[in-house]
Design an enzyme around this catalytic site. Structure first.
Site, PDB file in Angstrom:
ATOM      1  N   ASP A 106      -1.755  -0.229  10.818  1.00  0.00           N
ATOM      2  CA  ASP A 106      -2.725   0.694  11.424  1.00  0.00           C
ATOM      3  C   ASP A 106      -4.126   0.455  10.852  1.00  0.00           C
ATOM      4  O   ASP A 106      -4.348  -0.484  10.081  1.00  0.00           O
ATOM      5  CB  ASP A 106      -2.282   2.154  11.218  1.00  0.00           C
ATOM      6  CG  ASP A 106      -2.249   2.521   9.746  1.00  0.00           C
ATOM      7  OD1 ASP A 106      -2.545   1.632   8.900  1.00  0.00           O
ATOM      8  OD2 ASP A 106      -1.928   3.676   9.419  1.00  0.00           O
ATOM      9  N   GLU A 109       0.835  -1.185   0.000  1.00  0.00           N
ATOM     10  CA  GLU A 109       0.000   0.000   0.000  1.00  0.00           C
ATOM     11  C   GLU A 109       0.881   1.250   0.000  1.00  0.00           C
ATOM     12  O   GLU A 109       1.830   1.363   0.783  1.00  0.00           O
ATOM     13  CB  GLU A 109      -0.871  -0.022   1.262  1.00  0.00           C
ATOM     14  CG  GLU A 109      -1.658   1.225   1.488  1.00  0.00           C
ATOM     15  CD  GLU A 109      -2.015   1.393   2.975  1.00  0.00           C
ATOM     16  OE1 GLU A 109      -1.578   0.589   3.802  1.00  0.00           O
ATOM     17  OE2 GLU A 109      -2.719   2.361   3.272  1.00  0.00           O
TER      18      GLU A 109
END
Ligand code: 2B7
Length: 662
Positions: A529, A454
């Site tokens: 996260d 990502e």
């Protein structure tokens, strides 16, 4: 019902009766069946006449269950229908009597009662006590209404504990009776009569049948069908036990059957109905298009429902396609560039019935549910073409409606096909690898790994830190599409998803082909996260939906980056959760420097390699179907508007990792 029934007593004749007596005297019974050695030509000879029917009832009527019991009625009714087909009978009455018997009456010519020199017996006696008497009486064009070709009456007699016949003919009344197939009351004149017709009444033999109780509802459906198939014929069904009576009569024949079938739909026009003789073959069809999308074709040959279609149905379909295409062409209905509707398009919303009558119907297929006569296709096709063309000419408004329906169907079909083609193409048949893929050097998928990363900064680190020999990096920008909500076309319109599919190489959905898989480890590497967990869930959902085999075969993984770095002096340790952090800090005796990695981008290339990518040190979680199901469940939570469960899930999911490494 098949040709096999003929074999035990194919020769018929008076001898059959004598042989039947012999059989009974010897009572060969089931021995004949069980002993293969004794099943000689002589044994076969013995199995003659109606006793053979009693010994092997299933061979004649299929089964001795409830359906076999009702079959008895059909065998008798078939003879009455034949008489109606020949044009001599207009009324049939079927009665379930209180004593458990059934009678069938028809107002036809009455079974002949003359003495037959060849048999040394009365004709009526021959009809009821000999197998295969049928042929001797054939006179009409269609002696087959589906039953045992005239043998039916004697079979029913054989399987009845009592069987009575009353014949009204030539101003006289005649009577005969049998018990278990044996003539006990020879035919005799019993008085005068002004009626004409035949009455058969029988009591099914409880020694043969599992049940001897006739059911109104079972008889009802077929009798109604027969009334549609034999226009004008009145069929009365009466149950004396319940004192109910029902009359079936369809003056309009198949037209009324179609009306009955479309009664709950919205027809585009009035029923189209035609009948025509071609040589000895009679063709009748009725058509009606409705605004539905379904196609219903009900087909019969000699009154038998041919549930698996056959040559008459093929002919009907060919005729419809040809006629509508011709019509469209001659009126220029298909504009330049537009599509000509296919046969399927034309039959969308169609309810059709076809009934053919032929001298020698051939029933084929496993359950004899298919008409096999090859000449029937051409006959039906040209009859349909001829009749329907003139209908279309004479009814331009209806013709336009019918054609417009086919056109809409053609466009819908085309749109669906295009969508499918695009899917296939986009899903990996275009093999040009995406520009942002940093591919590995090796070409053997067994050892190759793909990291789906990502964000660009993490992507950059991963590219630097990897072992380029066997590790490929695909950075995905931003959130990938919510595949749950988006349609396939939209998903495939998403550049990120396309890059993913192309890089993996195996296609997706029904086109998924594991042999084209480019990496045996596909690894999702996202931040530890909330956003990372979110994107991971989106990816898992995508794989679950469109590449489930990748998971089933164990090729999909999630990389587990550390959450903290613990440093004491020159030594660094990476830990993956809070519990491990506590343990490590304790172990090192406190006074440690703790760094929390919020994202992969916070690690440099070397750290990323050391903690997350190096097979010697990393932790990979192989995704199982169970994980996918969980992701699926939690997806609801993630996408829902309720914030609290979402937060709880993400925190738990991101940290709660077991099943370590591979
Ligand atoms: C093949 C055998 C069974 N049969 C005739 C003539 C009329 C007729 C029948 C019948 C069932 C219940 C009432 C022909 C055909 C025997 O030969 S059988 N009607 N009805 C019937 O069985 N109904 C016949 C030619 C001239 N006259 C009479």
């Amino acid at each position: 019902m098949g040709k096999a029934k003929k074999s035990p007593n194919g020769d018929g004749g008076a001898g059959a009766t004598k042989a039947a007596e012999t059989t009974e005297a010897e009572d060969t019974g089931s021995e004949v069946e069980s002993s293969a050695e004794e099943y000689t030509g002589q044994s076969i000879q013995v199995l003659k006449g109606l006793e053979a029917v009693r010994q092997r009832p299933a061979m004649y009527i299929g089964t001795t269950s409830e359906s076999g019991l009702h079959h008895l009625v059909w065998e008798i009714v078939d003879n009455a229908i034949d008489e109606a087909m020949a044009g001599f009978c207009h009324n049939i009455k079927v009665t379930i009597h209180e004593d458990g018997s059934v009678s069938v009456w028809d107002d036809g010519r009455g079974v002949p009662v003359d003495h037959m020199e060849s048999e040394g017996m009365n004709a009526a006696e021959v009809v009821y006590t000999m197998l295969h008497a049928g042929g001797k009486f054939s006179s009409g064009a269609y002696k087959v209404s589906g039953g045992l070709h005239g043998v039916g009456s004697s079979v029913v007699n054989a399987l009845s504990k009592r069987f009575e016949v009353e014949i009204h003919r030539d101003g006289n009344k005649y009577f005969l009776a049998c018990e278990r197939g044996k003539l006990c009351d020879k035919l005799r004149e019993t008085g005068k009569s002004r009626k004409r017709g035949t009455l058969v009444r029988f009591w099914p033999d409880p020694d043969i049948f599992e049940t001897t109780e006739f059911k109104f509802t079972v008889l009802e459906d077929r009798l109604r069908e027969l009334s549609f198939l034999n226009s004008g014929l009145a069929i009365v069904l009466r149950d004396e036990k319940q004192d109910v009576e029902q009359t079936y009569r369809a003056k309009g024949g198949l037209k009324e059957l179609v009306k009955y079938m479309t009664r709950a739909r919205n027809p585009l026009h009035r029923v189209i109905h035609y009948t025509k003789m071609v040589g000895a073959t009679r063709v009748e069809f009725a058509l009606q298009w409705t605004d539905s999308y379904k196609e219903y074709i009900l087909a019969f040959a000699n009154n038998i429902h041919t549930k698996d279609g056959g040559t008459h149905v093929t002919g009907l379909k060919a005729g419809l396609t040809r006629t509508l295409n011709n019509y469209a062409n001659s009126y220029g209905l298909v504009k330049n560039g537009a599509l000509m509707p296919t046969g399927d398009d034309i039959r969308e919303g169609l309810t059709a019935t076809i009934s053919v009558w032929l001298e020698n119907p051939q029933f084929e297929g496993q359950t004899k549910g298919q008409l096999g006569n090859s000449d029937v296709k051409g006959i039906v096709e040209s009859v349909v073409n001829e009749m329907l063309s003139s209908y279309l000419e004479e009814h331009p408004t209806e013709a336009r409606k019918i054609f417009a329906k086919a056109e809409v169907s053609a466009r819908a079909r085309d749109a669906a096909k295009k969508a499918r083609d695009i899917t296939r193409k986009r899903a990996g048949l275009d093999t040009a690898l995406p520009g942002k893929l940093a591919d590995c050097a090796i070409r053997e998928p067994e050892n190759a790994e793909l990291f789906i990363v990502e964000g660009n900064s993490a992507g950059g680190n991963a590219k630097q830190g990897r072992d380029r020999e066997y590790q490929a990096i695909l950075p995905l920008r931003g959130k990938i599409l919510n595949v749950e909500k988006a349609g396939l076309n939209k998903i495939l319109g998403n550049a990120e998803v396309r890059a993913l599919i192309t890089a993996i190489g195996s296609g997706m959905g029904s086109d998924f082909d594991i042999s084209r898989l480019r990496y045996h480890k596909v690894i999702i590497m996202t931040d530890a996260d909330v956003d990372g967990a979110h994107i991971r869930t989106l990816l898992l959902t995508f794989f679950f939906r469109h590449m489930v085999e990748l998971v089933e075969r164990g090729h999909l993984f999630v990389a587990l980056p550390p959450l903290y770095r613990v440093r004491k002096g020159q030594k660094s340790f990476y830990v993956f959760d809070d519990q491990a952090l506590g343990a490590k800090t304790e172990e090192l005796g406190g006074n440690v420097e703790v760094t929390r990695f919020k994202g992969l981008g916070e690690m440099n290339a070397k750290q990323l390699w050391e903690t997350t990518m190096n097979p010697e040190a990393r932790t990979l979680i192989r995704i199982t179907m169970e994980d996918l199901r969980k992701a699926e469940e939690t997806f609801e939570k993630l996408m829902g508007s309720d914030v609290q469960p979402r937060k709880v899930f993400i925190t738990e999911y991101a940290r709660n990792v077991k099943n370590l490494d591979v």
